[in-house]
Design an enzyme around this catalytic site. Structure first.
Site, PDB file in Angstrom:
ATOM      1  N   LYS A  29       0.096   4.278  -0.187  1.00 58.28           N
ATOM      2  CA  LYS A  29      -0.510   5.453   0.452  1.00 58.28           C
ATOM      3  C   LYS A  29      -0.318   6.690  -0.449  1.00 58.28           C
ATOM      4  O   LYS A  29      -0.307   6.552  -1.663  1.00 58.28           O
ATOM      5  CB  LYS A  29       0.063   5.642   1.864  1.00 58.28           C
ATOM      6  CG  LYS A  29      -0.055   4.343   2.684  1.00 58.28           C
ATOM      7  CD  LYS A  29       0.188   4.499   4.148  1.00 58.28           C
ATOM      8  CE  LYS A  29       0.012   3.143   4.831  1.00 58.28           C
ATOM      9  NZ  LYS A  29       0.164   3.215   6.272  1.00 58.28           N
ATOM     10  N   GLU A  36      -6.524   4.747   8.142  1.00 61.96           N
ATOM     11  CA  GLU A  36      -6.260   6.155   7.823  1.00 61.96           C
ATOM     12  C   GLU A  36      -7.495   6.804   7.194  1.00 61.96           C
ATOM     13  O   GLU A  36      -7.765   7.985   7.387  1.00 61.96           O
ATOM     14  CB  GLU A  36      -5.030   6.259   6.905  1.00 61.96           C
ATOM     15  CG  GLU A  36      -3.754   5.993   7.703  1.00 61.96           C
ATOM     16  CD  GLU A  36      -2.612   5.397   6.909  1.00 61.96           C
ATOM     17  OE1 GLU A  36      -2.640   5.430   5.668  1.00 61.96           O
ATOM     18  OE2 GLU A  36      -1.675   4.873   7.550  1.00 61.96           O
ATOM     19  N   GLY A  53       2.911   2.226  10.826  1.00 58.38           N
ATOM     20  CA  GLY A  53       3.870   3.319  10.706  1.00 58.38           C
ATOM     21  C   GLY A  53       4.609   3.636  11.992  1.00 58.38           C
ATOM     22  O   GLY A  53       5.252   4.671  12.102  1.00 58.38           O
ATOM     23  N   GLY A  70       5.130   1.378   4.540  1.00 56.25           N
ATOM     24  CA  GLY A  70       6.441   2.003   4.324  1.00 56.25           C
ATOM     25  C   GLY A  70       7.456   1.119   3.611  1.00 56.25           C
ATOM     26  O   GLY A  70       8.176   1.580   2.706  1.00 56.25           O
ATOM     27  N   SER A 110       3.785  -2.214  10.238  1.00 54.23           N
ATOM     28  CA  SER A 110       5.247  -2.289  10.401  1.00 54.23           C
ATOM     29  C   SER A 110       5.840  -3.623   9.951  1.00 54.23           C
ATOM     30  O   SER A 110       6.776  -4.141  10.575  1.00 54.23           O
ATOM     31  CB  SER A 110       5.648  -1.963  11.843  1.00 54.23           C
ATOM     32  OG  SER A 110       5.254  -0.636  12.163  1.00 54.23           O
ATOM     33  N   HIS A 166      -9.374   1.257   5.282  1.00 55.10           N
ATOM     34  CA  HIS A 166      -8.071   1.433   5.949  1.00 55.10           C
ATOM     35  C   HIS A 166      -8.245   2.390   7.129  1.00 55.10           C
ATOM     36  O   HIS A 166      -9.008   3.352   7.046  1.00 55.10           O
ATOM     37  CB  HIS A 166      -7.046   1.980   4.952  1.00 55.10           C
ATOM     38  CG  HIS A 166      -5.650   1.897   5.470  1.00 55.10           C
ATOM     39  ND1 HIS A 166      -5.161   2.791   6.392  1.00 55.10           N
ATOM     40  CD2 HIS A 166      -4.660   1.006   5.237  1.00 55.10           C
ATOM     41  CE1 HIS A 166      -3.914   2.448   6.690  1.00 55.10           C
ATOM     42  NE2 HIS A 166      -3.579   1.371   6.004  1.00 55.10           N
ATOM     43  N   GLU A 183      -5.076  -4.857  10.581  1.00 57.02           N
ATOM     44  CA  GLU A 183      -4.035  -3.851  10.776  1.00 57.02           C
ATOM     45  C   GLU A 183      -4.276  -3.148  12.113  1.00 57.02           C
ATOM     46  O   GLU A 183      -5.065  -2.193  12.177  1.00 57.02           O
ATOM     47  CB  GLU A 183      -4.067  -2.818   9.646  1.00 57.02           C
ATOM     48  CG  GLU A 183      -3.811  -3.407   8.277  1.00 57.02           C
ATOM     49  CD  GLU A 183      -3.183  -2.394   7.328  1.00 57.02           C
ATOM     50  OE1 GLU A 183      -2.181  -2.747   6.697  1.00 57.02           O
ATOM     51  OE2 GLU A 183      -3.678  -1.254   7.247  1.00 57.02           O
ATOM     52  N   ASN A 213       0.869  -1.175   0.000  1.00 56.51           N
ATOM     53  CA  ASN A 213       0.000   0.000   0.000  1.00 56.51           C
ATOM     54  C   ASN A 213       0.905   1.224   0.000  1.00 56.51           C
ATOM     55  O   ASN A 213       1.544   1.526   0.997  1.00 56.51           O
ATOM     56  CB  ASN A 213      -0.891  -0.033   1.247  1.00 56.51           C
ATOM     57  CG  ASN A 213      -1.694   1.242   1.429  1.00 56.51           C
ATOM     58  OD1 ASN A 213      -1.741   2.093   0.536  1.00 56.51           O
ATOM     59  ND2 ASN A 213      -2.328   1.384   2.581  1.00 56.51           N
TER      60      ASN A 213
END
Ligand code: 13P
Length: 253
Positions: free
Chosen positions: A13, A99, A175, A237, A215, A97, A169, A11
């Site tokens: 982002k 976020e 993150g 990430g 992570s 998600h 998640e 992903n």
């Protein structure tokens, strides 16, 4: 028992211009060798979907979007629909998600409408759920997940849901560099599978892939993937650099 194919998904982002996304996709394709047993998906930002789809073309890498709106078309400025994502070459779409829930006010009802729209258009939803740190600390993890699962899947038949994916998640692991311990991840994944068994059937529960996200990096992928109910990873990430993402893809080596 059904053998579930492992899946490693990236992903991206809100990272990467079109040129950067093309370069990253090219890099991933070059490093794929020996990954035949794993499904791979990358989800670039929507502006880069079409250029990236041209690069991954017939390779084993599938394209995913990070969001959609539930109407097929209309006066909804700024939104993108499921048929539009199909036309851009997407096979998957990430939905719900944390976020999106946190920064854009997405509710469980919105998530449900999005999942239905995705399925109706022929996209495979990657339905994200997860608890916050304070919810975990106050021992609400399972009740939070129950609510997200119940409401997100409301009204969906077993046939409609299959072959949907679930991504667990934990918000506190996204993150932050803090990964769920193998025990924490396995406990929740097993719990989700039991939920699916009751909600749909043992067959659908066995067949559904449940990804872990939060992570994930090369150093912890093998350990997570070895867990009985972890079928894949949704990587943030660490999916942005081809060499690092490729290490995750090749976690068995
Ligand atoms: P990180 O891997 O950066 O923690 O992000 C996880 C995630 O949100 C994937 O969807």
């Amino acid at each position: 028992m059904t053998a579930r194919r492992p899946m490693i998904a990236g992903n991206w982002k809100m990272y990467k211009t079109c040129a950067e996304a093309e370069e990253t996709a090219r890099g991933i394709v070059e490093l794929l060798h020996g990954s035949e047993e794993t499904d791979i998906m990358i989800a670039p930002p929507s502006t880069a979907l079409v250029p990236v789809s041209r690069i991954i073309g017939d390779t084993p890498v599938d394209l995913g979007a990070q969001n959609l709106f539930w109407e097929n078309q209309g006066a909804y400025t700024g939104e993108v629909s499921a048929p539009m994502l199909i036309s851009a070459g997407c096979r998957y779409v990430i939905i719900g998600h944390s976020e999106r829930r946190q920064y854009f006010g997405e509710t469980d009802q919105d998530v449900n409408k999005k999942i239905r729209a995705a399925i109706a258009a022929g996209l495979v939803p990657v339905f994200c759920i997860g608890e916050t740190e304070s919810e975990r600390d106050s021992e609400k993890t399972f009740s939070v997940l129950d609510k997200q699962l119940e409401k997100g899947l409301e009204g969906l038949s077993e046939e409609q849901f299959r072959p949907g994916l679930i991504a667990y998640e934990p918000v506190w692991a996204i993150g932050t560099g803090k990964t769920a311990t193998p025990q924490q991840a396995q406990d929740v994944h097993a719990y989700i599978r039991t939920f699916l068994k009751k909600r749909f059937s043992p067959e659908t529960a066995e067949a559904t892939r449940i990804l872990y996200g939060g992570s994930v990096k090369p150093a912890n992928t093998a350990e997570l993937m070895a867990l009985a109910d972890v079928d894949g990873a949704l990587v943030g990430g660490a999916s942005l650099k081809p060499e690092i993402f490729a290490e995750i893809i090749h976690y068995k080596r």
